[in-house]
Design a protein around this motif. Structure first.
Motif, PDB file in Angstrom:
ATOM      1  N   TRP A 186      11.855   4.242  -7.580  1.00 45.84           N
ATOM      2  CA  TRP A 186      11.607   3.812  -8.949  1.00 45.84           C
ATOM      3  C   TRP A 186      10.763   4.826  -9.725  1.00 45.84           C
ATOM      4  N   TYR A 187      10.165   5.792  -9.030  1.00 40.91           N
ATOM      5  CA  TYR A 187       9.110   6.592  -9.630  1.00 40.91           C
ATOM      6  C   TYR A 187       9.396   8.091  -9.621  1.00 40.91           C
ATOM      7  N   THR A 188       8.944   8.737 -10.691  1.00 43.74           N
ATOM      8  CA  THR A 188       8.882  10.194 -10.732  1.00 43.74           C
ATOM      9  C   THR A 188       7.858  10.693  -9.718  1.00 43.74           C
ATOM     10  N   MET A 189       8.153  11.834  -9.110  1.00 43.92           N
ATOM     11  CA  MET A 189       7.242  12.465  -8.154  1.00 43.92           C
ATOM     12  C   MET A 189       6.884  13.860  -8.640  1.00 43.92           C
ATOM     13  N   GLY A 190       5.711  14.313  -8.246  1.00 44.82           N
ATOM     14  CA  GLY A 190       5.273  15.635  -8.677  1.00 44.82           C
ATOM     15  C   GLY A 190       4.544  16.373  -7.576  1.00 44.82           C
ATOM     16  N   TRP A 191       4.491  17.687  -7.745  1.00 46.14           N
ATOM     17  CA  TRP A 191       3.669  18.561  -6.895  1.00 46.14           C
ATOM     18  C   TRP A 191       2.641  19.260  -7.774  1.00 46.14           C
ATOM     19  N   PHE A 192       1.423  19.320  -7.276  1.00 40.69           N
ATOM     20  CA  PHE A 192       0.330  20.014  -7.946  1.00 40.69           C
ATOM     21  C   PHE A 192      -0.336  20.926  -6.925  1.00 40.69           C
TER      22      PHE A 192
ATOM     23  N   VAL B  59      -4.263  24.593  -2.132  1.00 46.72           N
ATOM     24  CA  VAL B  59      -3.926  23.323  -1.492  1.00 46.72           C
ATOM     25  C   VAL B  59      -2.901  22.640  -2.385  1.00 46.72           C
ATOM     26  N   TYR B  60      -1.789  22.247  -1.788  1.00 42.59           N
ATOM     27  CA  TYR B  60      -0.697  21.630  -2.531  1.00 42.59           C
ATOM     28  C   TYR B  60      -0.697  20.122  -2.286  1.00 42.59           C
ATOM     29  N   TYR B  61      -0.591  19.380  -3.379  1.00 42.48           N
ATOM     30  CA  TYR B  61      -0.618  17.919  -3.333  1.00 42.48           C
ATOM     31  C   TYR B  61       0.674  17.347  -3.909  1.00 42.48           C
ATOM     32  N   CYS B  62       1.184  16.311  -3.282  1.00 47.32           N
ATOM     33  CA  CYS B  62       2.250  15.557  -3.931  1.00 47.32           C
ATOM     34  C   CYS B  62       1.633  14.303  -4.549  1.00 47.32           C
ATOM     35  N   ALA B  63       2.306  13.794  -5.554  1.00 45.98           N
ATOM     36  CA  ALA B  63       1.772  12.658  -6.292  1.00 45.98           C
ATOM     37  C   ALA B  63       2.916  11.803  -6.823  1.00 45.98           C
ATOM     38  N   ARG B  64       2.616  10.500  -7.009  1.00 40.01           N
ATOM     39  CA  ARG B  64       3.596   9.574  -7.556  1.00 40.01           C
ATOM     40  C   ARG B  64       3.153   9.136  -8.943  1.00 40.01           C
ATOM     41  N   ALA B  65       4.071   9.177  -9.884  1.00 42.53           N
ATOM     42  CA  ALA B  65       3.754   8.742 -11.244  1.00 42.53           C
ATOM     43  C   ALA B  65       3.481   7.248 -11.267  1.00 42.53           C
ATOM     44  N   TYR B  66       2.674   6.789 -12.218  1.00 44.61           N
ATOM     45  CA  TYR B  66       2.324   5.370 -12.252  1.00 44.61           C
ATOM     46  C   TYR B  66       3.280   4.568 -13.120  1.00 44.61           C
ATOM     47  N   VAL B  67       4.125   5.241 -13.906  1.00 42.38           N
ATOM     48  CA  VAL B  67       5.062   4.527 -14.754  1.00 42.38           C
ATOM     49  C   VAL B  67       6.451   4.604 -14.152  1.00 42.38           C
TER      50      VAL B  67
ATOM     51  N   GLN C  63       0.840  -1.187   0.000  1.00 40.97           N
ATOM     52  CA  GLN C  63       0.000   0.000   0.000  1.00 40.97           C
ATOM     53  C   GLN C  63       0.880   1.244   0.000  1.00 40.97           C
ATOM     54  N   VAL C  64       0.655   2.121  -0.967  1.00 37.73           N
ATOM     55  CA  VAL C  64       1.410   3.360  -1.067  1.00 37.73           C
ATOM     56  C   VAL C  64       0.591   4.488  -0.473  1.00 37.73           C
ATOM     57  N   GLN C  65       1.194   5.226   0.420  1.00 37.14           N
ATOM     58  CA  GLN C  65       0.537   6.391   1.010  1.00 37.14           C
ATOM     59  C   GLN C  65       1.475   7.581   0.952  1.00 37.14           C
ATOM     60  N   LEU C  66       0.903   8.746   0.691  1.00 33.66           N
ATOM     61  CA  LEU C  66       1.661   9.981   0.616  1.00 33.66           C
ATOM     62  C   LEU C  66       1.112  10.947   1.660  1.00 33.66           C
ATOM     63  N   ALA C  67       2.004  11.601   2.383  1.00 38.47           N
ATOM     64  CA  ALA C  67       1.581  12.531   3.425  1.00 38.47           C
ATOM     65  C   ALA C  67       2.371  13.822   3.302  1.00 38.47           C
ATOM     66  N   GLU C  68       1.676  14.924   3.020  1.00 44.12           N
ATOM     67  CA  GLU C  68       2.309  16.229   2.899  1.00 44.12           C
ATOM     68  C   GLU C  68       2.340  16.944   4.244  1.00 44.12           C
TER      69      GLU C  68
ATOM     70  N   ALA D 104      -2.782  13.140 -15.186  1.00 47.47           N
ATOM     71  CA  ALA D 104      -3.159  11.786 -15.598  1.00 47.47           C
ATOM     72  C   ALA D 104      -1.990  10.814 -15.538  1.00 47.47           C
ATOM     73  N   GLU D 105      -0.773  11.337 -15.452  1.00 44.54           N
ATOM     74  CA  GLU D 105       0.415  10.486 -15.375  1.00 44.54           C
ATOM     75  C   GLU D 105       0.695   9.991 -13.960  1.00 44.54           C
ATOM     76  N   TYR D 106      -0.115  10.439 -13.000  1.00 47.72           N
ATOM     77  CA  TYR D 106       0.117  10.125 -11.584  1.00 47.72           C
ATOM     78  C   TYR D 106      -1.051   9.307 -11.042  1.00 47.72           C
ATOM     79  N   ASP D 107      -0.729   8.320 -10.209  1.00 49.98           N
ATOM     80  CA  ASP D 107      -1.800   7.465  -9.714  1.00 49.98           C
ATOM     81  C   ASP D 107      -1.986   7.502  -8.204  1.00 49.98           C
ATOM     82  N   TYR D 108      -0.983   7.917  -7.461  1.00 53.61           N
ATOM     83  CA  TYR D 108      -1.137   8.031  -6.014  1.00 53.61           C
ATOM     84  C   TYR D 108      -0.991   9.495  -5.608  1.00 53.61           C
ATOM     85  N   TRP D 109      -1.891   9.929  -4.714  1.00 52.49           N
ATOM     86  CA  TRP D 109      -1.949  11.320  -4.312  1.00 52.49           C
ATOM     87  C   TRP D 109      -2.030  11.437  -2.793  1.00 52.49           C
TER      88      TRP D 109
END
Length: 126
Positions: A31-37, A93-101, A1-6, A111-116
């Motif tokens: 393994w994954y690209t990370m992003g902020w939105f 509100v700022y969110y971090c996210a993990r890319a799915y590829v 289970q992947v969880q992200l906490a800002e 759309a390139e990110y699957d966990y938020w």
């Protein structure tokens, strides 16, 4: 289970700085690209910054380029967003996210990110 906490959001005056941090659970963070939105009231979510899995490539929205810096520490499973010269229009509100590829690319489309994460509020007063 992947969880992200800002963390790290808050209230700051225009011209000030904040540093957001995102901690990710799970064994494959590096393994994954990370992003902020971010999402401001009444507006759609928008891209802020992205960093690839090695940390050697990053891209930014034009609106934050030169003011924000994204970084990551794979050993600690964290990705940070240093925000300088904040302006009222950065309020969101700022969110971090993990890319799915699993790749070395950076991505600007949500759309390139699957966990938020749940998000952290940043408010900049004028």
């Amino acid at each position: 289970q992947v969880q992200l906490a800002e963390s790290g959001g808050g209230l700051v005056q225009a011209g000030g700085s904040l540093r957001l941090s995102c901690r990710v659970s799970g064994r494959t963070f590096d393994w994954y690209t990370m992003g902020w939105f971010r999402q401001a009231p009444g507006k759609e979510r928008e891209f802020v910054a992205s960093i690839n899995r090695n940390g050697d490539s990053a891209t930014y929205a034009d609106s934050v380029k030169g003011r924000f810096t994204i970084s990551r520490v794979n050993a600690e499973k964290t990705v940070d967003l240093q925000m300088n010269s904040l302006q009222p229009e950065d309020t969101a509100v700022y969110y971090c996210a993990r890319a799915y590829v699993m790749s070395s690319s950076v991505y600007q489309e949500d759309a390139e990110y699957d966990y938020w994460g749940q998000g952290t509020q940043v408010t900049v007063s004028s």
